[in-house]
Scaffold this motif. Structure first.
Motif, PDB file in Angstrom:
ATOM      1  N   LEU A   1       0.833  -1.207   0.000  1.00  0.00           N
ATOM      2  CA  LEU A   1       0.000   0.000   0.000  1.00  0.00           C
ATOM      3  C   LEU A   1       0.864   1.252   0.000  1.00  0.00           C
ATOM      4  CD1 LEU A   1      -3.149   0.639   2.165  1.00  0.00           C
ATOM      5  CD2 LEU A   1      -1.350   2.338   2.070  1.00  0.00           C
ATOM      6  N   ALA A   2       1.842   1.284   0.901  1.00  0.00           N
ATOM      7  CA  ALA A   2       2.702   2.470   0.985  1.00  0.00           C
ATOM      8  C   ALA A   2       3.501   2.657  -0.305  1.00  0.00           C
ATOM      9  CB  ALA A   2       3.639   2.345   2.177  1.00  0.00           C
ATOM     10  N   GLU A   3       4.020   1.572  -0.868  1.00  0.00           N
ATOM     11  CA  GLU A   3       4.812   1.678  -2.100  1.00  0.00           C
ATOM     12  C   GLU A   3       3.970   2.174  -3.268  1.00  0.00           C
ATOM     13  OE1 GLU A   3       8.293  -1.688  -1.587  1.00  0.00           O
ATOM     14  OE2 GLU A   3       6.342  -2.319  -2.370  1.00  0.00           O
ATOM     15  N   VAL A   4       2.776   1.638  -3.400  1.00  0.00           N
ATOM     16  CA  VAL A   4       1.899   2.034  -4.502  1.00  0.00           C
ATOM     17  C   VAL A   4       1.474   3.489  -4.350  1.00  0.00           C
ATOM     18  CG1 VAL A   4      -0.399   1.660  -5.486  1.00  0.00           C
ATOM     19  CG2 VAL A   4       1.095  -0.288  -5.030  1.00  0.00           C
ATOM     20  N   ASP A   5       1.169   3.882  -3.120  1.00  0.00           N
ATOM     21  CA  ASP A   5       0.752   5.263  -2.855  1.00  0.00           C
ATOM     22  C   ASP A   5       1.877   6.247  -3.194  1.00  0.00           C
ATOM     23  OD1 ASP A   5      -1.491   6.639  -2.195  1.00  0.00           O
ATOM     24  OD2 ASP A   5      -1.390   6.288  -0.039  1.00  0.00           O
ATOM     25  N   VAL A   6       3.103   5.896  -2.810  1.00  0.00           N
ATOM     26  CA  VAL A   6       4.248   6.757  -3.104  1.00  0.00           C
ATOM     27  C   VAL A   6       4.492   6.826  -4.611  1.00  0.00           C
ATOM     28  CG1 VAL A   6       6.770   6.914  -2.921  1.00  0.00           C
ATOM     29  CG2 VAL A   6       5.397   6.485  -0.881  1.00  0.00           C
ATOM     30  N   ALA A   7       4.414   5.700  -5.290  1.00  0.00           N
ATOM     31  CA  ALA A   7       4.633   5.675  -6.742  1.00  0.00           C
ATOM     32  C   ALA A   7       3.602   6.543  -7.470  1.00  0.00           C
ATOM     33  CB  ALA A   7       4.564   4.238  -7.250  1.00  0.00           C
ATOM     34  N   ARG A   8       2.365   6.497  -7.045  1.00  0.00           N
ATOM     35  CA  ARG A   8       1.298   7.314  -7.662  1.00  0.00           C
ATOM     36  C   ARG A   8       1.555   8.805  -7.434  1.00  0.00           C
ATOM     37  NH1 ARG A   8      -1.895  10.301  -9.491  1.00  0.00           N
ATOM     38  NH2 ARG A   8      -4.049   9.941 -10.120  1.00  0.00           N
ATOM     39  N   ALA A   9       1.996   9.145  -6.210  1.00  0.00           N
ATOM     40  CA  ALA A   9       2.253  10.553  -5.898  1.00  0.00           C
ATOM     41  C   ALA A   9       3.460  11.082  -6.662  1.00  0.00           C
ATOM     42  CB  ALA A   9       2.466  10.711  -4.397  1.00  0.00           C
ATOM     43  N   GLU A  10       4.478  10.260  -6.856  1.00  0.00           N
ATOM     44  CA  GLU A  10       5.712  10.711  -7.507  1.00  0.00           C
ATOM     45  C   GLU A  10       5.593  10.756  -9.025  1.00  0.00           C
ATOM     46  OE1 GLU A  10       9.062   9.184  -4.271  1.00  0.00           O
ATOM     47  OE2 GLU A  10       8.559   7.922  -6.000  1.00  0.00           O
ATOM     48  N   LYS A  11       4.860   9.807  -9.614  1.00  0.00           N
ATOM     49  CA  LYS A  11       4.831   9.692 -11.076  1.00  0.00           C
ATOM     50  C   LYS A  11       3.497  10.095 -11.691  1.00  0.00           C
ATOM     51  CE  LYS A  11       8.245   5.968 -10.947  1.00  0.00           C
ATOM     52  NZ  LYS A  11       8.561   4.562 -11.317  1.00  0.00           N
ATOM     53  N   GLY A  12       2.501  10.313 -10.844  1.00  0.00           N
ATOM     54  CA  GLY A  12       1.213  10.748 -11.375  1.00  0.00           C
ATOM     55  C   GLY A  12       0.379   9.644 -11.970  1.00  0.00           C
ATOM     56  N   GLN A  13       0.824   8.433 -11.871  1.00  0.00           N
ATOM     57  CA  GLN A  13       0.049   7.303 -12.360  1.00  0.00           C
ATOM     58  C   GLN A  13       0.377   6.061 -11.545  1.00  0.00           C
ATOM     59  OE1 GLN A  13       1.225   6.894 -16.452  1.00  0.00           O
ATOM     60  NE2 GLN A  13       3.201   5.978 -15.946  1.00  0.00           N
ATOM     61  N   TRP A  14      -0.546   5.128 -11.577  1.00  0.00           N
ATOM     62  CA  TRP A  14      -0.350   3.902 -10.800  1.00  0.00           C
ATOM     63  C   TRP A  14       0.727   3.026 -11.436  1.00  0.00           C
ATOM     64  CZ3 TRP A  14      -2.471   4.385  -6.321  1.00  0.00           C
ATOM     65  CH2 TRP A  14      -3.706   5.017  -6.162  1.00  0.00           C
ATOM     66  N   PRO A  15       1.526   2.348 -10.655  1.00  0.00           N
ATOM     67  CA  PRO A  15       2.503   1.397 -11.226  1.00  0.00           C
ATOM     68  C   PRO A  15       1.774   0.229 -11.879  1.00  0.00           C
ATOM     69  CG  PRO A  15       2.414   1.171  -8.841  1.00  0.00           C
ATOM     70  CD  PRO A  15       1.576   2.374  -9.174  1.00  0.00           C
ATOM     71  N   ARG A  16       2.439  -0.418 -12.806  1.00  0.00           N
ATOM     72  CA  ARG A  16       1.833  -1.564 -13.498  1.00  0.00           C
ATOM     73  C   ARG A  16       1.816  -2.813 -12.616  1.00  0.00           C
ATOM     74  NH1 ARG A  16       1.300  -0.940 -19.030  1.00  0.00           N
ATOM     75  NH2 ARG A  16       2.235   0.963 -19.892  1.00  0.00           N
ATOM     76  N   ALA A  17       2.757  -2.878 -11.693  1.00  0.00           N
ATOM     77  CA  ALA A  17       2.842  -4.033 -10.790  1.00  0.00           C
ATOM     78  C   ALA A  17       3.349  -3.546  -9.443  1.00  0.00           C
ATOM     79  CB  ALA A  17       3.776  -5.098 -11.373  1.00  0.00           C
ATOM     80  N   LEU A  18       3.250  -4.390  -8.467  1.00  0.00           N
ATOM     81  CA  LEU A  18       3.742  -4.033  -7.141  1.00  0.00           C
ATOM     82  C   LEU A  18       5.256  -3.835  -7.183  1.00  0.00           C
ATOM     83  CD1 LEU A  18       1.706  -6.476  -4.862  1.00  0.00           C
ATOM     84  CD2 LEU A  18       1.293  -4.047  -5.253  1.00  0.00           C
ATOM     85  N   PRO A  19       5.765  -2.735  -6.637  1.00  0.00           N
ATOM     86  CA  PRO A  19       7.212  -2.505  -6.651  1.00  0.00           C
ATOM     87  C   PRO A  19       7.998  -3.619  -5.968  1.00  0.00           C
ATOM     88  CG  PRO A  19       6.041  -0.480  -6.090  1.00  0.00           C
ATOM     89  CD  PRO A  19       5.018  -1.569  -6.094  1.00  0.00           C
ATOM     90  N   THR A  20       7.500  -4.123  -4.854  1.00  0.00           N
ATOM     91  CA  THR A  20       8.140  -5.250  -4.184  1.00  0.00           C
ATOM     92  C   THR A  20       7.511  -6.540  -4.670  1.00  0.00           C
ATOM     93  OG1 THR A  20       8.678  -3.990  -2.206  1.00  0.00           O
ATOM     94  CG2 THR A  20       8.536  -6.371  -1.953  1.00  0.00           C
ATOM     95  N   ARG A  21       8.307  -7.407  -5.258  1.00  0.00           N
ATOM     96  CA  ARG A  21       7.787  -8.650  -5.808  1.00  0.00           C
ATOM     97  C   ARG A  21       7.338  -9.585  -4.707  1.00  0.00           C
ATOM     98  NH1 ARG A  21       6.485  -7.082 -10.728  1.00  0.00           N
ATOM     99  NH2 ARG A  21       8.226  -6.018 -11.736  1.00  0.00           N
ATOM    100  N   THR A  22       6.158 -10.083  -4.804  1.00  0.00           N
ATOM    101  CA  THR A  22       5.627 -11.036  -3.842  1.00  0.00           C
ATOM    102  C   THR A  22       4.731 -12.019  -4.572  1.00  0.00           C
ATOM    103  OG1 THR A  22       4.134 -11.320  -1.953  1.00  0.00           O
ATOM    104  CG2 THR A  22       3.825  -9.350  -3.287  1.00  0.00           C
ATOM    105  N   THR A  23       4.782 -13.263  -4.174  1.00  0.00           N
ATOM    106  CA  THR A  23       3.918 -14.284  -4.781  1.00  0.00           C
ATOM    107  C   THR A  23       2.557 -14.322  -4.109  1.00  0.00           C
ATOM    108  OG1 THR A  23       4.800 -15.973  -3.278  1.00  0.00           O
ATOM    109  CG2 THR A  23       5.902 -15.708  -5.400  1.00  0.00           C
ATOM    110  N   SER A  24       2.370 -13.513  -3.069  1.00  0.00           N
ATOM    111  CA  SER A  24       1.123 -13.569  -2.305  1.00  0.00           C
ATOM    112  C   SER A  24       0.108 -12.523  -2.735  1.00  0.00           C
ATOM    113  CB  SER A  24       1.412 -13.390  -0.809  1.00  0.00           C
ATOM    114  OG  SER A  24       2.320 -14.354  -0.348  1.00  0.00           O
ATOM    115  N   LEU A  25       0.568 -11.428  -3.378  1.00  0.00           N
ATOM    116  CA  LEU A  25      -0.311 -10.310  -3.705  1.00  0.00           C
ATOM    117  C   LEU A  25      -0.144  -9.918  -5.166  1.00  0.00           C
ATOM    118  CD1 LEU A  25       0.492  -8.120  -0.572  1.00  0.00           C
ATOM    119  CD2 LEU A  25      -1.632  -9.390  -0.934  1.00  0.00           C
ATOM    120  N   VAL A  26      -1.186  -9.344  -5.723  1.00  0.00           N
ATOM    121  CA  VAL A  26      -1.134  -8.856  -7.104  1.00  0.00           C
ATOM    122  C   VAL A  26      -1.858  -7.515  -7.168  1.00  0.00           C
ATOM    123  CG1 VAL A  26      -3.264 -10.053  -7.790  1.00  0.00           C
ATOM    124  CG2 VAL A  26      -1.549  -9.453  -9.523  1.00  0.00           C
TER     125      VAL A  26
END
Length: 428
Positions: free
Chosen positions: A363-388
């Motif tokens: 959540l924190a990574e996605v929120d920061v990426a949206r604020a910095e780049k103005g758009q949502w990332p295509r995937a989670l910045p931290t790779r995890t097999t548990s979440l998408v």
């Protein structure tokens, strides 16, 4: 001409030989000298074990969490005794407010007053999580002694601190103080982690419950926090996540404590004299023969369990099922150790704790990426097999679990700063 030995005499010789062999085998199987030596060695190892873990703050305080907590224990117990148990209606309201399903103004005046009065002690307990190393006070460890009433009272008191911290997080968010709310909720998560470091099965359960109680309020605090605080929180949440102890450590602690509880009267005087003083009282129990067999079985069962406990979740499920099948086919099994097991409920709770921890980082990574780049990332910045990560629209994305049955409703992150958590499945 050789004389033939009479058949009865021959059979008698064979029977005697078999009995002697069986007797020797039984004697060897019932000897517990090696078990005594091993138990004493493991007690000493676990009693003096250190629990290093990444601190979630940069300005740490010297010593361990347990060192910092010892002077606070009397006040914690006194506060717990003075706090009346909530009614079922009050408990439901408290949970609804903490979860964000009801406004903070719904809290009864008496509960708001109790929260205010308890804030100084709560903050001192949360500050203890800033210690440079983990490790519980002796009274909270499984090997502290056979008397558990004080341990139970302290666990109840610490759970009250976790509840208050989650509630205070929610209250700060409602006042627009999101950054201090993040401070409080991260310390509450750290407290939940501390309880698992050397706390045995009880500590692991309380740790998982602490994450369940705190993480919704924490998600909303992170969503509303400043960009700089979000960035800092990513690092802090990652260090908290990395500090979870292995499941095998918890089971090892429980296995050793269970042996002391059940079999310390079978120990020799020399071995008993080497134990911590709290275990000296060893009332003799009947059935020494069968209990020696049971002791050996408990140790063998624990060894088999420890060998698979730290496997990945799905592989662990298969291994545990195979162990149960194996035990079902064994003859002459004694009663099993009640605490040295990994139930499906415990496994699910620990998996949920991991998933919730990963979800907060995401959540924190996605929120920061949206604020910095103005758009949502295509995937989670931290790779995890548990979440998408899945897009919803221009203003929101969802973080969904890939584990069947866990968190079936996604965590929704909104760009406009409204509460991030829509609906999250909770295990009863």
């Amino acid at each position: 001409m050789a004389l033939k030995r009479p058949l009865p005499a021959l059979m008698g010789g064979v029977s005697l030989s078999v009995l002697v062999s069986l007797g020797a085998l039984a004697h060897q199987h019932l000897r517990t000298d090696a078990l005594e030596e091993r138990l004493l060695r493991e007690v000493n190892t676990l009693t003096h074990a250190e629990h290093p873990r990444p601190a979630h703050v940069t300005a740490t305080r010297p010593g361990t969490f347990g060192d910092a907590m010892v002077p606070l224990l009397p006040a914690l117990l006194q506060q717990a005794r003075a706090t009346p148990a909530p009614t079922s209606a009050e408990a439901a309201t408290l949970e609804a407010v903490t979860e964000g399903r009801a406004p903070v103004t719904d809290l009864p005046a008496s509960r708001r007053e109790a929260l205010e009065q308890g804030l100084p002690l709560m903050r001192r307990v949360l500050a203890a999580t800033h210690a440079e190393s983990g490790g519980l006070p002796e009274d909270l460890r499984p090997l502290s002694g056979p008397e558990v009433s004080r341990r139970d009272a302290l666990i109840h008191a610490l759970w009250h601190v976790v509840e208050d911290a989650a509630l205070e997080t929610r209250r700060l968010v409602s006042r627009g103080e999101a950054d201090p709310a993040v401070d409080t909720c991260l310390d509450a998560l750290a407290l939940s982690r501390e309880l698992a470091l050397g706390g045995g099965l009880v500590g692991q359960r309380l740790s998982a419950a602490g994450y369940a109680r705190t993480w919704r309020a924490c998600a909303d605090a992170l969503d509303a926090a400043s960009l700089s605080r979000k960035r800092q929180a990513i690092s802090q949440l990652t260090r908290l996540h990395e500090g979870f102890p292995p499941v095998s450590l918890m089971l090892h602690e429980e296995a050793v404590a269970a042996q002391l509880h059940a079999f310390r009267d079978l120990l020799s005087d020399d071995t008993r004299a080497e134990l911590p003083p709290t275990w000296f009282d060893a009332p003799e129990q009947p059935g020494a023969l069968s209990r020696r067999l049971q002791w050996r079985q408990w140790v063998e069962d624990a060894d088999h369990l420890l060998a698979v406990a730290d496997q990945p979740a799905e592989e662990r499920r298969r291994s545990l099922a195979a162990l149960e099948t194996r035990k079902a086919g064994e003859y002459f099994r004694q009663e099993e150790a009640p605490s040295v097991r990994l139930s499906p409920e415990d496994m699910e709770a620990l998996e949920l704790r991991t998933l919730r921890s990963e979800a907060l980082i995401a959540l924190a990574e996605v929120d920061v990426a949206r604020a910095e780049k103005g758009q949502w990332p295509r995937a989670l910045p931290t790779r995890t097999t548990s979440l998408v990560l899945e897009p919803v629209d221009e203003t929101q994305v969802s973080i969904r679990s890939c584990i069947p049955g866990l968190m079936p409703d996604p965590l929704v992150v909104k760009a406009d700063g409204t509460p991030a958590l829509q609906r999250v499945h909770d295990v009863p």
